[in-house]
Design a protein around this motif. Structure first.
Motif, PDB file in Angstrom:
ATOM      1  N   ALA A 280       0.837  -1.199   0.000  1.00 46.47           N
ATOM      2  CA  ALA A 280       0.000   0.000   0.000  1.00 46.47           C
ATOM      3  C   ALA A 280       0.877   1.256   0.000  1.00 46.47           C
ATOM      4  CB  ALA A 280      -0.931  -0.002   1.211  1.00 46.47           C
ATOM      5  N   LEU A 281       1.916   1.257   0.836  1.00 40.85           N
ATOM      6  CA  LEU A 281       2.844   2.387   0.871  1.00 40.85           C
ATOM      7  C   LEU A 281       3.549   2.565  -0.467  1.00 40.85           C
ATOM      8  CD1 LEU A 281       4.541   2.144   4.370  1.00 40.85           C
ATOM      9  CD2 LEU A 281       3.543   4.195   3.386  1.00 40.85           C
ATOM     10  N   ARG A 282       3.999   1.448  -1.045  1.00 43.27           N
ATOM     11  CA  ARG A 282       4.753   1.523  -2.294  1.00 43.27           C
ATOM     12  C   ARG A 282       3.895   2.103  -3.424  1.00 43.27           C
ATOM     13  NH1 ARG A 282       5.978   2.063  -6.482  1.00 43.27           N
ATOM     14  NH2 ARG A 282       7.196   0.944  -8.041  1.00 43.27           N
ATOM     15  N   VAL A 283       2.631   1.667  -3.526  1.00 42.79           N
ATOM     16  CA  VAL A 283       1.734   2.178  -4.561  1.00 42.79           C
ATOM     17  C   VAL A 283       1.455   3.669  -4.334  1.00 42.79           C
ATOM     18  CG1 VAL A 283      -0.622   2.034  -5.480  1.00 42.79           C
ATOM     19  CG2 VAL A 283       0.693  -0.059  -5.052  1.00 42.79           C
ATOM     20  N   MET A 284       1.205   4.035  -3.080  1.00 36.84           N
ATOM     21  CA  MET A 284       0.893   5.445  -2.788  1.00 36.84           C
ATOM     22  C   MET A 284       2.044   6.372  -3.158  1.00 36.84           C
ATOM     23  SD  MET A 284      -1.046   5.248   0.874  1.00 36.84           S
ATOM     24  CE  MET A 284      -2.447   4.166   1.124  1.00 36.84           C
ATOM     25  N   ARG A 285       3.266   5.956  -2.875  1.00 33.76           N
ATOM     26  CA  ARG A 285       4.395   6.844  -3.146  1.00 33.76           C
ATOM     27  C   ARG A 285       4.532   7.146  -4.634  1.00 33.76           C
ATOM     28  NH1 ARG A 285       7.786   3.654   1.354  1.00 33.76           N
ATOM     29  NH2 ARG A 285       7.325   5.009   3.124  1.00 33.76           N
ATOM     30  N   THR A 286       4.359   6.129  -5.470  1.00 36.10           N
ATOM     31  CA  THR A 286       4.416   6.392  -6.903  1.00 36.10           C
ATOM     32  C   THR A 286       3.227   7.234  -7.351  1.00 36.10           C
ATOM     33  OG1 THR A 286       5.743   4.485  -7.558  1.00 36.10           O
ATOM     34  CG2 THR A 286       4.165   5.282  -9.164  1.00 36.10           C
ATOM     35  N   ALA A 287       2.033   6.867  -6.909  1.00 35.16           N
ATOM     36  CA  ALA A 287       0.839   7.599  -7.335  1.00 35.16           C
ATOM     37  C   ALA A 287       0.907   9.061  -6.903  1.00 35.16           C
ATOM     38  CB  ALA A 287      -0.408   6.931  -6.779  1.00 35.16           C
ATOM     39  N   GLN A 288       1.318   9.312  -5.663  1.00 36.72           N
ATOM     40  CA  GLN A 288       1.402  10.689  -5.177  1.00 36.72           C
ATOM     41  C   GLN A 288       2.465  11.481  -5.923  1.00 36.72           C
ATOM     42  OE1 GLN A 288       1.874   9.703  -1.019  1.00 36.72           O
ATOM     43  NE2 GLN A 288      -0.282  10.097  -0.555  1.00 36.72           N
ATOM     44  N   SER A 289       3.550  10.815  -6.338  1.00 32.57           N
ATOM     45  CA  SER A 289       4.570  11.510  -7.134  1.00 32.57           C
ATOM     46  C   SER A 289       4.044  11.891  -8.512  1.00 32.57           C
ATOM     47  CB  SER A 289       5.811  10.621  -7.282  1.00 32.57           C
ATOM     48  OG  SER A 289       5.585   9.558  -8.189  1.00 32.57           O
ATOM     49  N   MET A 290       2.975  11.212  -8.958  1.00 29.99           N
ATOM     50  CA  MET A 290       2.329  11.538 -10.228  1.00 29.99           C
ATOM     51  C   MET A 290       1.208  12.562 -10.050  1.00 29.99           C
ATOM     52  SD  MET A 290       2.111   7.617 -11.724  1.00 29.99           S
ATOM     53  CE  MET A 290       1.486   8.058 -13.359  1.00 29.99           C
TER      54      MET A 290
ATOM     55  N   ILE B 226      -1.402  12.214  -7.960  1.00 33.26           N
ATOM     56  CA  ILE B 226      -2.673  11.535  -7.728  1.00 33.26           C
ATOM     57  C   ILE B 226      -2.955  11.492  -6.225  1.00 33.26           C
ATOM     58  CG2 ILE B 226      -3.913   9.340  -7.953  1.00 33.26           C
ATOM     59  CD1 ILE B 226      -2.170   8.797 -10.441  1.00 33.26           C
ATOM     60  N   ARG B 227      -4.172  11.851  -5.852  1.00 30.70           N
ATOM     61  CA  ARG B 227      -4.611  11.780  -4.460  1.00 30.70           C
ATOM     62  C   ARG B 227      -4.864  10.322  -4.103  1.00 30.70           C
ATOM     63  NH1 ARG B 227     -10.048  12.450  -2.443  1.00 30.70           N
ATOM     64  NH2 ARG B 227     -10.066  13.081  -0.237  1.00 30.70           N
ATOM     65  N   CYS B 228      -4.417   9.894  -2.904  1.00 30.31           N
ATOM     66  CA  CYS B 228      -4.523   8.484  -2.521  1.00 30.31           C
ATOM     67  C   CYS B 228      -5.402   8.294  -1.295  1.00 30.31           C
ATOM     68  CB  CYS B 228      -3.131   7.906  -2.246  1.00 30.31           C
ATOM     69  SG  CYS B 228      -2.164   7.670  -3.746  1.00 30.31           S
ATOM     70  N   ILE B 229      -6.265   7.292  -1.377  1.00 26.55           N
ATOM     71  CA  ILE B 229      -7.174   6.920  -0.296  1.00 26.55           C
ATOM     72  C   ILE B 229      -6.760   5.560   0.244  1.00 26.55           C
ATOM     73  CG2 ILE B 229      -9.580   6.628   0.402  1.00 26.55           C
ATOM     74  CD1 ILE B 229      -8.858   9.394  -0.842  1.00 26.55           C
ATOM     75  N   ALA B 230      -6.603   5.466   1.559  1.00 24.15           N
ATOM     76  CA  ALA B 230      -6.316   4.185   2.207  1.00 24.15           C
ATOM     77  C   ALA B 230      -7.588   3.623   2.807  1.00 24.15           C
ATOM     78  CB  ALA B 230      -5.269   4.369   3.302  1.00 24.15           C
ATOM     79  N   VAL B 231      -7.667   2.314   2.830  1.00 29.11           N
ATOM     80  CA  VAL B 231      -8.693   1.630   3.621  1.00 29.11           C
ATOM     81  C   VAL B 231      -7.952   0.798   4.668  1.00 29.11           C
ATOM     82  CG1 VAL B 231     -10.470   1.575   1.846  1.00 29.11           C
ATOM     83  CG2 VAL B 231      -8.792  -0.266   1.931  1.00 29.11           C
ATOM     84  N   TYR B 232      -8.513   0.727   5.874  1.00 30.02           N
ATOM     85  CA  TYR B 232      -7.773   0.041   6.928  1.00 30.02           C
ATOM     86  C   TYR B 232      -8.717  -0.675   7.881  1.00 30.02           C
ATOM     87  CZ  TYR B 232      -9.077   4.084   9.833  1.00 30.02           C
ATOM     88  OH  TYR B 232      -9.778   5.046  10.509  1.00 30.02           O
ATOM     89  N   SER B 233      -8.199  -1.757   8.446  1.00 30.85           N
ATOM     90  CA  SER B 233      -8.920  -2.483   9.485  1.00 30.85           C
ATOM     91  C   SER B 233      -8.611  -1.866  10.840  1.00 30.85           C
ATOM     92  CB  SER B 233      -8.504  -3.952   9.479  1.00 30.85           C
ATOM     93  OG  SER B 233      -7.200  -4.080  10.022  1.00 30.85           O
ATOM     94  N   GLU B 234      -9.327  -2.291  11.856  1.00 31.79           N
ATOM     95  CA  GLU B 234      -9.098  -1.777  13.201  1.00 31.79           C
ATOM     96  C   GLU B 234      -7.663  -2.050  13.656  1.00 31.79           C
ATOM     97  OE1 GLU B 234      -9.447   0.221  16.529  1.00 31.79           O
ATOM     98  OE2 GLU B 234     -11.031   0.155  15.000  1.00 31.79           O
ATOM     99  N   ALA B 235      -7.107  -3.189  13.255  1.00 32.37           N
ATOM    100  CA  ALA B 235      -5.737  -3.529  13.662  1.00 32.37           C
ATOM    101  C   ALA B 235      -4.705  -2.616  13.031  1.00 32.37           C
ATOM    102  CB  ALA B 235      -5.437  -4.983  13.298  1.00 32.37           C
ATOM    103  N   ASP B 236      -5.036  -1.963  11.916  1.00 28.37           N
ATOM    104  CA  ASP B 236      -4.080  -1.129  11.179  1.00 28.37           C
ATOM    105  C   ASP B 236      -4.336   0.371  11.352  1.00 28.37           C
ATOM    106  OD1 ASP B 236      -2.465  -3.110  10.089  1.00 28.37           O
ATOM    107  OD2 ASP B 236      -3.751  -3.396   8.347  1.00 28.37           O
ATOM    108  N   ARG B 237      -5.113   0.724  12.356  1.00 29.08           N
ATOM    109  CA  ARG B 237      -5.534   2.124  12.507  1.00 29.08           C
ATOM    110  C   ARG B 237      -4.347   3.095  12.518  1.00 29.08           C
ATOM    111  NH1 ARG B 237     -10.032   4.710  13.973  1.00 29.08           N
ATOM    112  NH2 ARG B 237     -11.116   2.716  14.217  1.00 29.08           N
ATOM    113  N   THR B 238      -3.233   2.723  13.126  1.00 25.31           N
ATOM    114  CA  THR B 238      -2.091   3.630  13.232  1.00 25.31           C
ATOM    115  C   THR B 238      -0.927   3.212  12.337  1.00 25.31           C
ATOM    116  OG1 THR B 238      -1.200   2.383  15.113  1.00 25.31           O
ATOM    117  CG2 THR B 238      -2.690   4.220  15.613  1.00 25.31           C
TER     118      THR B 238
END
Length: 664
Positions: free
Chosen positions: A18-28, A30-42
Motif C-alpha cells: 500500500a505504501l509503495r503504490v501510494m508513493r508512486t501515485a502521489q509523485s504523479m 494523484i490523491r490516494c485513499i487508504a482503507v484500513y482495518s481496526e488492527a491497522d488504525r495507526t
C-alpha cells in the motif's frame, strides 16, 4: 488516452505494498485513499494516505476482503481508480467486474483475464493451445478415483497432485507410487475444499530438482505486449518465496528469449492488460514448463524495476489511463543484477512459525548505496497474527550477481529489530551458502542444505562476549564522567577480573572480564570454555567494529527496559546482563540502596529505624534464577524502606534509604 487521467486512487491493500503504490501515485500528482482495518488504525500506510477509511475489524474476511466496503469507500471519496496491490482482492473477478460496472478503473487486467487464469486446469488447457510447454499431466474435469488411476499410469511417478483453485502449497501432495495415490487424493481434496471452497485437483509429473523462473509481462490496452525479462524465485520455504533475483542466473540467452516470448503468448491468449507474471518450472538442459500466471503485481517486482529502470506501478497507472507502451521489445535492456530478501516476522528455528510482538526498536538500512527498502512498518508498531508476517523487502543492485549478493548480506546485517524474531539471519545464511553463491538453485534448496543452514553464525561463548561488550558500552554511555567511568582494570584492592551474569534466551551464564585497555578486554565464561580476547573500534551509527576470534564483526545494540537487543553480523538476539558490583558502588556513593537489575524482592531483612552493622543483608532480590543481596555499606540506620517481599522492581529503583553513622 481515456477521457481523463486518474485523479484519485483508492489502494485496496495494506502494509508495504500500500505504501509503495501510494508513493508512486502521489509523485504523479494523484490523491490516494487508504482503507484500513481496526488492527491497522495507526499503521504507516494510513498516515501516508491523503485520506483513510475504516472498513472493519482486524480479520481480513471482515475488512480487506469486503468488496462492498471497498467500493463504498471509493464512492465516498470520489476515487476514479482502485489499485488492489497483491494478495487480498488483487485477483478477485467480483471486484474487477463491479469496478467496471461503476465506472471505476481497476488497476489490473479485465475480469475475463483474471477468470481465465483463476482455475489452474482451465488455464493449462488454454495455454496449451497457445503453444506454451506444459508439464505432462492431467487437468480434466473427471475427478473420479478411477480416472486419476488411469492418468497416473500415463503420467508416471513421482507425480504432484495439487488444488486447481489455489496456491501457496495448500492442497498439494507428492505421490511416489500407486499405493500412495488414493490417500493423497483424499487429503488434497479435503485441504483444497477447506482453503478454497473447491476440491478440484490436477496432477502432473513431479520434477525432482526444478527451478522456479518467472517472466514479467506488460500489456497495454492497444494490443501490445512485452516481456521485461525474468526472475529466479527458487529459494522457498513451505512453497513460499524468501529470495528473488533478476535476471535468473545461468539460463542460455536463446532459452531466455523463448521463455519471454512464451510468456507474451500467454497474455495474448487471454486478452491481458497491465502488469502480470508468468511462472515456469525450469529444468537443467533448457526445458521449461508453464506453471501459472499471476494476474497482478508480484511481491518481487522491485528486482525487475532495478534492472530495467522502470517503475511498474507508474506504468500500471499509465496503461489504466489509456497510454500505449512506447518501447519495442528489442530496445529494452537489462542492466546489472538485483536481489530481494523478504523480511518476515517468523522463527526459522521453529519451522518458520510466524511470531507476533511489538517493534520496540526498528532501524532499516535506508542510507546504503544501491539498497532499496520497501517497508510497511514503523517503530512501536504491533505485529499481529491477523495478516501475512512479511514486514518489508530489502532489495539490492549490483553490476553483477555477486556484487548484488554481497550488498544484500551487508544490508541485512544492518536491519535491526527488537521485539520480534526475524528471518534475516537465516536469509543471510542462504546467501552465504556456496551453492547459492554459484547460482546452483532449485526449489528444494532449503531442504537440501538444511543442516548447513542450521549452523549459527556465533558460538555461545562469542554471543556472551558480544552481549557483555554491548552492555559495557551502553553502561558507559549512560554513566557520569569521572574515575568510575575509566575503561581500564585499575582497582584499589580486589581482583582485576570482574564478573557479570548473563541470560541469552533461556541460558544463564557467568562471565569474568578484565579490561586490558579502553578498547580491549579478556573474557572467561564459566565452565571449561577458553578465554576470549576481543577489541573494538567505533563504526557508523554508534555501532562497533569488533575483532573476535580472527574476524571482524559489526556490533550494534538497542535497549528496552532491562533487556538489550544485540545485532551482530547478520544475527540478532536479546540478552539480560546483571552486574552484582553495581549495587556496592551505588551504596558507597550515596544514601540510597538501589536495585542493580530488574527482578523480584524475595526477602526484606530489616525494618525502618533498625541500626545495622556493615555487610548486613538488608534486601534479597531474585533475577535470572539468581539471588542478589543488597548489603549495608557501613554501620548505620535504615531510614526508610521502599519495597516489600514479592515486589517486582526495576533496575535503579530505590529500595532502601540509608544513613551511615558519622564515624563509619
Amino acid at each position: 488516452m481515456t477521457e481523463h487521467a486518474i485523479r484519485t486512487l483508492l489502494v485496496a491493500n495494506r502494509g508495504e505494498i500500500a505504501l509503495r503504490v501510494m508513493r508512486t501515485a502521489q509523485s504523479m500528482g494523484i490523491r490516494c485513499i487508504a482503507v484500513y482495518s481496526e488492527a491497522d488504525r495507526t499503521a504507516p500506510f494510513v498516515r501516508q494516505a491523503d485520506a483513510a477509511v475504516a472498513i472493519g475489524p482486524a480479520a481480513a474476511a471482515e475488512s480487506y476482503l469486503k468488496v462492498d466496503r471497498i467500493l463504498a469507500a471509493a464512492r465516498e471519496h470520489g476515487a476514479d481508480a482502485i489499485h488492489p496491490g497483491y494478495g487480498f482482492l488483487s485477483e478477485n473477478t467480483a471486484l474487477a467486474e463491479q469496478c467496471q460496472a461503476e465506472g471505476i478503473r481497476f488497476i489490473g487486467p479485465p475480469a475475463s483475464a483474471i477468470a481465465a487464469m483463476g482455475s489452474k486446469s482451465a488455464a493449462k488447457a488454454l495455454i496449451a493451445e497457445a503453444g506454451v510447454p506444459l508439464v505432462p499431466g492431467y487437468h480434466g474435469d473427471d475427478q473420479s478415483l478411477a480416472r486419476f488411476r488411469d492418468e497416473a499410469e500415463n503420467t508416471g511417478f513421482p507425480m504432484l497432485i495439487k488444488a486447481s483453485a489455489g496456491g501457496g502449497g495448500k492442497g498439494m501432495r507428492v505421490v511416489r507410487g500407486m499405493d500412495e495415490l488414493e490417500e493423497a487424493i483424499a487429503a488434497a481434496q479435503r485441504e483444497a475444499s477447506a482453503s478454497f471452497g473447491d476440491d478440484h485437483l490436477l496432477m502432473e509429473r513431479y520434477l525432482e530438482n526444478p527451478r522456479h523462473v518467472e517472466v514479467q509481462v506488460m500489456f497495454d490496452s492497444h494490443g501490445k505486449g512485452l516481456y521485461l525479462f525474468d526472475r529466479d524465485c527458487s529459494v522457498q520455504r513451505r512453497h513460499q518465496k524468501i529470495i528473488e533475483e533478476a535476471p535468473a542466473p545461468g539460463i542460455p540467452e536463446a532459452i531466455r528469449k523463448s521463455m519471454g516470448e512464451a510468456a507474451v503468448r500467454c497474455g495474448e491468449a487471454i486478452g491481458y492488460i497491465g502488469a502480470g507474471t508468468v511462472e515456469f518450472l525450469y529444468e537443467p538442459g533448457g526445458y521449461f514448463y508453464f506453471m501459472e500466471m499471476n494476474t497482478r503485481l508480484q511481491v518481487e517486482h522491485p528486482v525487475t524495476e532495478l534492472i530495467t529502470g522502470l517503475d511498474l506501478v507508474e506504468w500500471q497507472i499509465r496503461i489504466a489511463n489509456g497510454e500505449a507502451l512506447p518501447w519495442a521489445q528489442d530496445r529494452l535492456a537489462c542492466r546489472g543484477h538485483a536481489m530481494e530478501a523478504r523480511v518476515y516476522a517468523e522463527d526459522p528455528d521453529n519451522d518458520f512459525l510466524p511470531v507476533t510482538g511489538r517493534l520496540h526498536h526498528l532501524r532499516e538500512p535506508m542510507d546504503l548505496p544501491h539498497v532499496r527498502i520497501d517497508s510497511g512498518v514503523a517503530e512501536g508498531q504491533d505485529i499481529t497474527p491477523w495478516y501475512d508476517p512479511m514486514l518489508a523487502k530489502v532489495i539490492t543492485w549490483g553490476e553483477d550477481r555477486d556484487t548484488a549478493r554481497q550488498r544484500l548480506i551487508d544490508a541485512l546485517a544492518r536491519y535491526e529489530v527488537m521485539g520480534v524474531t526475524l528471518n534475516t539471519d537465516f536469509v543471510a545464511r542462504v546467501l552465504r551458502e556456496p551453492d547459492f553463491a554459484n547460482g546452483e538453485l532449485t526449489t528444494h534448496f532449503i531442504e537440501t542444505h538444511a543442516e548447513a543452514l542450521r549452523t549459527p553464525e556465533f558460538a555461545p561463548e562469542e554471543q556472551q562476549a558480544l552481549s557483555w561488550l554491548a552492555w559495557q558500552q551502553a553502561a558507559r554511555s549512560e554513566g557520569v564522567p569521572g574515575p568510575w567511568s575509566m575503561q581500564d582494570s585499575f582497582r584499589l584492592g580486589g581482583p582485576r577480573q570482574q564478573r557479570c551474569e548473563l541470560r541469552i534466551g533461556d541460558q544463564d551464564s557467568t562471565l569474568g572480564y578484565e579490561m586490558i585497555n579502553a578498547r580491549r578486554a579478556r573474557l572467561q565464561a564459566d565452565g571449561d570454555s577458553p578465554a576470549l580476547t576481543l577489541s573494538w573500534q567505533p563504526a557508523d551509527h554508534g555501532a562497533l567494529t569488533v575483532q573476535l576470534n580472527g574476524r571482524r564483526v559489526r556490533l550494534a545494540w538497542a535497549s528496552h527496559g532491562e533487556k538489550l537487543g544485540l545485532f551482530a553480523g547478520n544475527t540478532s538476539w536479546t540478552a539480560l546482563v546483571n552486574h552484582p558490583e553495581e549495587q556496592v558502588q551505588d551504596a558507597d556513593s550515596d544514601a540510597h540502596l538501589t536495585a542493580p537489575m530488574h527482578g523480584r524482592v524475595i526477602a526484606v531483612n530489616c525494618a525502618e529505624g533498625d541500626t545495622v552493622e556493615p555487610g548486613k543483608s538488608l534486601v534479597v532480590m531474585e533475577a535470572m534464577k539468581m539471588e542478589h543481596s543488597l548489603k549495608a555499606p557501613a554501620k548505620g540506620r535504615v531510614v526508610a524502606l521502599h519495597c516489600a517481599e514479592g515486589d517486582s522492581v526495576g533496575a535503579g529503583q530505590v529500595l532502601v534509604d540509608f544513613e551511615a553513622e558519622e564515624d563509619a
